[in-house]
Design a protein around this motif. Sequence first.
Motif, PDB file in Angstrom:
ATOM      1  N   PHE A   1       0.877  -1.219  -0.055  1.00 28.59           N
ATOM      2  CA  PHE A   1      -0.093   0.172   0.051  1.00 28.59           C
ATOM      3  C   PHE A   1       0.891   1.394   0.043  1.00 28.59           C
ATOM      4  CE2 PHE A   1      -2.633  -3.203   2.369  1.00 28.59           C
ATOM      5  CZ  PHE A   1      -3.755  -3.088   1.252  1.00 28.59           C
ATOM      6  N   PRO A   2       0.543   2.326  -0.461  1.00 31.16           N
ATOM      7  CA  PRO A   2      -0.844   2.510  -1.307  1.00 31.16           C
ATOM      8  C   PRO A   2      -0.720   2.066  -2.580  1.00 31.16           C
ATOM      9  CG  PRO A   2       0.302   4.724  -1.143  1.00 31.16           C
ATOM     10  CD  PRO A   2       1.119   3.658  -0.467  1.00 31.16           C
TER      11      PRO A   2
ATOM     12  N   SER B   1      -7.047   7.612   1.171  1.00 30.82           N
ATOM     13  CA  SER B   1      -5.767   7.883   0.628  1.00 30.82           C
ATOM     14  C   SER B   1      -4.398   7.051   1.340  1.00 30.82           C
ATOM     15  CB  SER B   1      -5.487   9.555   0.821  1.00 30.82           C
ATOM     16  OG  SER B   1      -5.502   9.642   2.352  1.00 30.82           O
ATOM     17  N   SER B   2      -4.580   6.723   2.456  1.00 28.65           N
ATOM     18  CA  SER B   2      -3.763   5.768   2.840  1.00 28.65           C
ATOM     19  C   SER B   2      -3.514   4.395   2.350  1.00 28.65           C
ATOM     20  CB  SER B   2      -4.209   5.540   4.563  1.00 28.65           C
ATOM     21  OG  SER B   2      -5.255   4.856   4.818  1.00 28.65           O
ATOM     22  N   TYR B   3      -4.666   3.916   1.578  1.00 32.38           N
ATOM     23  CA  TYR B   3      -4.505   2.720   0.783  1.00 32.38           C
ATOM     24  C   TYR B   3      -4.461   2.810  -0.448  1.00 32.38           C
ATOM     25  CZ  TYR B   3      -5.543   0.286   5.283  1.00 32.38           C
ATOM     26  OH  TYR B   3      -5.248  -0.074   6.744  1.00 32.38           O
ATOM     27  N   PHE B   4      -5.004   4.064  -0.963  1.00 34.50           N
ATOM     28  CA  PHE B   4      -5.167   4.278  -2.352  1.00 34.50           C
ATOM     29  C   PHE B   4      -4.372   5.608  -2.673  1.00 34.50           C
ATOM     30  CE2 PHE B   4      -8.877   1.565  -1.939  1.00 34.50           C
ATOM     31  CZ  PHE B   4      -8.536   0.604  -2.980  1.00 34.50           C
ATOM     32  N   GLN B   5      -3.370   5.652  -3.835  1.00 35.64           N
ATOM     33  CA  GLN B   5      -2.520   6.832  -4.181  1.00 35.64           C
ATOM     34  C   GLN B   5      -3.096   7.139  -5.507  1.00 35.64           C
ATOM     35  OE1 GLN B   5       1.487   6.488  -4.089  1.00 35.64           O
ATOM     36  NE2 GLN B   5       1.939   8.699  -4.543  1.00 35.64           N
TER      37      GLN B   5
END
Length: 320
Positions: A3-4, A121-125
């Motif tokens: 992640f992210p 936003s902590s898992y997807f950028q």
Amino acid sequence: MIFPIPVFIITGFLGAGKTTLLNYILYHQTTHKIAIIENELGNTALDSIVLSQEKQSLHIRTLQNGCICCNSHAELEITLIQLINQLKTHQIQFSQLMIECTGMADPGSIIKTFLTHDHVSSYFQLKGVVTVVDAFNAPYQFKHFHVTQAQIGYADLILVSKIDLINKPYQDFFKQLAYMNNRANIHPIFNGRLDLTLLDQLDGFSLPSQSSFLCQELPDNPLDAQVNSFVIRRYEPFDLHTLSSLFERLLVNFKDQLLRYKAIFYIKDTPERLLLQGIQQVYNSDFGSPWSESEVPFSELVFIGIALPEQEFRKAFTEL
């Protein structure tokens, strides 16, 4: 699972070639397993998400009203949180996420989800917005469907389809697109064929790097272009307080016109450069690396918006 996870938003008007592009990416991408959120018209409910571990891609159909690009983007947040939970519990696995917008969509609300939702936003950028433009039909679409211009304004990568159908040199059309968005890379595509390294290189939503944006300034205004972009450069330092006041005032005064902006600021009595990026009224900033002894400190701002008064912006920053 690392992640992210990178996210790409694919947008463009009806018939521009988004699905053809996505099919090409899915067929030729061998490094990543891709999850897709497809924004389609119809009554496809969230509980009908299709996830197949036996395929190279995960196909996720959304949403109830067929639009994740409206003012209320709660359904997109729900979908993303569901995916986070499934990733954490190892129910599914993927290493890239692609969101295909419907052709009439302004992608601004999608972008905001990734910039304002801390858990998401902590898992997807969000890596970038890819806009597919139909060169043959674009002049008509620019006149009658202003969302086509907004889609270009938000883009980090512009892919131009159907250039073989236009009579005039395609470089003229590329120049018009560059006037509308002079920070996006522009490339022709044929039948969706894309150099996949262009996606790997996208990093449009990181704060600016140490170097200049290297945007090309194009003074002439093409016919029918309401979206415009320009670069402001300055070598005198800004006072942080007065700069902040000016920026907040611009965000209020031009809230209905601003699409995207990025900046590197040279701040008085501060050894580090100030980095800023934003979309509409949502922005973030942070101090970056110090200016080195070999560098000449500078400020550089890139604005993209709908009929932004370039000279008014230039005057405001010059007079600070």
